[in-house]
Design a protein around this motif. Structure first.
Motif, PDB file in Angstrom:
ATOM      1  N   GLN A  90      96.976  27.389  96.242  1.00 57.12           N
ATOM      2  CA  GLN A  90      97.425  28.467  97.121  1.00 57.12           C
ATOM      3  C   GLN A  90      98.000  27.909  98.417  1.00 57.12           C
ATOM      4  OE1 GLN A  90      94.351  31.234  98.121  1.00 57.12           O
ATOM      5  NE2 GLN A  90      95.766  32.803  98.846  1.00 57.12           N
ATOM      6  N   GLN A  91      97.299  26.887  98.979  1.00 56.21           N
ATOM      7  CA  GLN A  91      97.817  26.257 100.195  1.00 56.21           C
ATOM      8  C   GLN A  91      99.157  25.584  99.925  1.00 56.21           C
ATOM      9  OE1 GLN A  91      94.732  23.604 101.459  1.00 56.21           O
ATOM     10  NE2 GLN A  91      93.351  25.250 102.132  1.00 56.21           N
ATOM     11  N   GLU A  94     101.694  28.296  99.591  1.00 58.99           N
ATOM     12  CA  GLU A  94     102.019  28.835 100.902  1.00 58.99           C
ATOM     13  C   GLU A  94     102.851  27.848 101.710  1.00 58.99           C
ATOM     14  OE1 GLU A  94      98.294  29.775 102.611  1.00 58.99           O
ATOM     15  OE2 GLU A  94      97.983  31.612 101.425  1.00 58.99           O
ATOM     16  N   GLU A  97     106.298  27.893 100.249  1.00 56.34           N
ATOM     17  CA  GLU A  97     106.993  29.106 100.683  1.00 56.34           C
ATOM     18  C   GLU A  97     107.386  29.024 102.154  1.00 56.34           C
ATOM     19  OE1 GLU A  97     104.316  32.222  99.776  1.00 56.34           O
ATOM     20  OE2 GLU A  97     104.686  32.190  97.604  1.00 56.34           O
TER      21      GLU A  97
END
Length: 313
Positions: A90-91, A94, A97
Motif C-alpha cells: 500500500q505504501q 501510494e 501514485e
C-alpha cells in the motif's frame, strides 16, 4: 370365537416377558462388568496400565494443545507478515501514485512553461516583425523621399548595421567587405545602410577563377587549357555587357572586379557612383535580378582604400 379374543393379550404378555429378560440380562451384564472392573482395579498391573493410559492421554492432550498453540502462532505470524506486506504494498502504491502525480504535475508545469515561453517568443517575434515591418516601411518612405527630392540623405539612411554589436570588428570584412566565414563569423561585421558604393557578390565568374575547386581545369589537355587571354576576353565581354546597365543609374566613378580564386572573394564587383542617390537606384533595381543564371546579391559597401581592399584586381 372366544379363542381369537385371547391372542392379543398373550402376545403382549410374551413381549413383556422378553423385555424383562433382556433388562435382567443387561443388569446382570452391567453387574459383571462392574465386578470385573472392580477386580481389575485391585490388580496392580491394571492400575499401572490405567495410569499409563491417563499419562498418555495427558501427553496427547498437551501435544495437541502445543500443536494448536504452534499453529495459532504460525497463523498469527503469517497474518502479521501478510498485514506487513499489505501495508508495504500500500505504501509502495501510494508512493508510486504520489510520484506519478508529481510527474504529471511537473509535466503539466513544464508544458505550461513551454507554452508560456513559446507564447512569449511568438509575441516577441510578432513585435519584432511588426517593428521590422514598421522600420522597413519607414525606410521605404525615407528612400522614396530621398529618391524624389534633391536634398541630402535623411539620418535614417545614415545608420550602420552591425552583425554582432559589442564584439571585436572583423578586420578582413572592415577592409574588404568580405569574410570567409560570412554571417557565422564570431566578429562584428559593419555595413552602411546607404553608400555611394555597391558590391555585387560573385557577379563575374569564370572557370579559371574556380580552378582551385575544379582540378580538371588545371589537368586539362594543352589544347583545352584556359589561359589569361581567355579570362581577359571573358572579362571584356562581361564589362561591355554590364557597364551600360550600371551607367543608366548614374555617373560611375569606379568599377572594380575581384579576380581572387578564394570562394569568399572571387567575382565580387564593386561599383562606385558619384552620388549616393545613383547607388540607391542601382541597389533597388539590381537586387534579386538574374544574370548568367545566378541571382544577384547586392549590398552597400564602405570601402575607403581600394589598394588595400581589392586583392587581385
Amino acid at each position: 370365537m372366544p379363542g381369537k379374543s385371547k391372542r392379543p393379550w398373550r402376545k403382549e404378555l410374551k413381549k413383556q416377558r422378553r423385555r424383562r429378560r433382556r433388562r435382567k440380562a443387561a443388569v446382570a451384564r452391567d453387574l459383571r462388568v462392574e465386578e470385573d472392573e472392580a477386580s481389575k482395579l485391585k490388580d496392580p498391573a491394571y492400575q499401572l496400565w490405567l495410569q499409563q493410559q491417563s499419562q498418555l492421554e495427558e501427553e496427547q492432550l498437551r501435544a495437541a494443545e502445543k500443536r494448536h498453540a504452534e499453529e495459532e502462532e504460525t497463523w498469527l505470524r503469517r497474518d502479521l507478515l501478510a498485514q506487513r506486506e499489505f501495508r508495504l504494498k500500500q505504501q509502495q502504491r501510494e508512493a508510486a501514485e504520489a510520484a506519478e502525480r508529481a510527474k504529471r504535475k511537473q509535466q503539466a508545469e513544464e508544458l505550461a512553461a513551454k507554452e508560456a515561453e513559446q507564447r512569449r517568443r511568438r509575441e516577441e517575434r510578432e513585435r519584432s516583425e511588426a517593428a521590422a515591418a514598421a522600420e522597413f516601411e519607414q525606410m521605404l518612405q525615407c528612400t522614396e523621399r530621398f529618391l524624389n527630392t534633391d536634398g541630402p540623405a535623411p539620418a535614417e539612411l545614415r545608420r550602420v548595421v552591425e552583425s554582432r554589436p559589442g564584439q571585436n570588428l572583423c578586420i578582413l570584412y572592415d577592409r574588404t567587405n568580405c569574410c570567409r566565414f560570412g554571417p557565422s563569423c564570431a566578429n562584428n561585421h559593419r555595413r552602411p545602410l546607404l553608400s555611394n558604393i555597391i558590391v555585387v557578390r560573385h557577379f563575374f565568374m569564370h572557370p579559371l577563377l574556380e580552378q582551385e575547386e575544379h582540378k580538371e581545369y588545371a589537368n586539362a589537355d594543352g589544347g583545352l587549357e584556359l589561359s589569361e587571354q581567355d579570362l581577359r576576353e571573358a572579362y571584356v565581354e562581361f564589362f561591355d555587357d554590364v557597364i551600360p546597365e550600371l551607367q543608366g543609374f548614374g555617373y560611375l566613378r569606379n568599377f572594380r572586379t575581384v579576380r581572387n580564386v578564394l570562394r569568399h572573394l572571387r567575382g565580387h564587383v564593386f561599383v562606385e557612383y558619384l552620388e549616393e542617390r545613383s547607388a540607391l537606384k542601382a541597389f533597388i533595381k539590381l537586387q534579386g535580378r538574374f544574370y548568367a543564371g545566378r541571382q544577384l546579391n547586392v549590398e552597400f559597401s564602405s570601402i575607403e582604400n581600394w589598394r588595400g581592399a581589392i586583392c587581385g584586381t
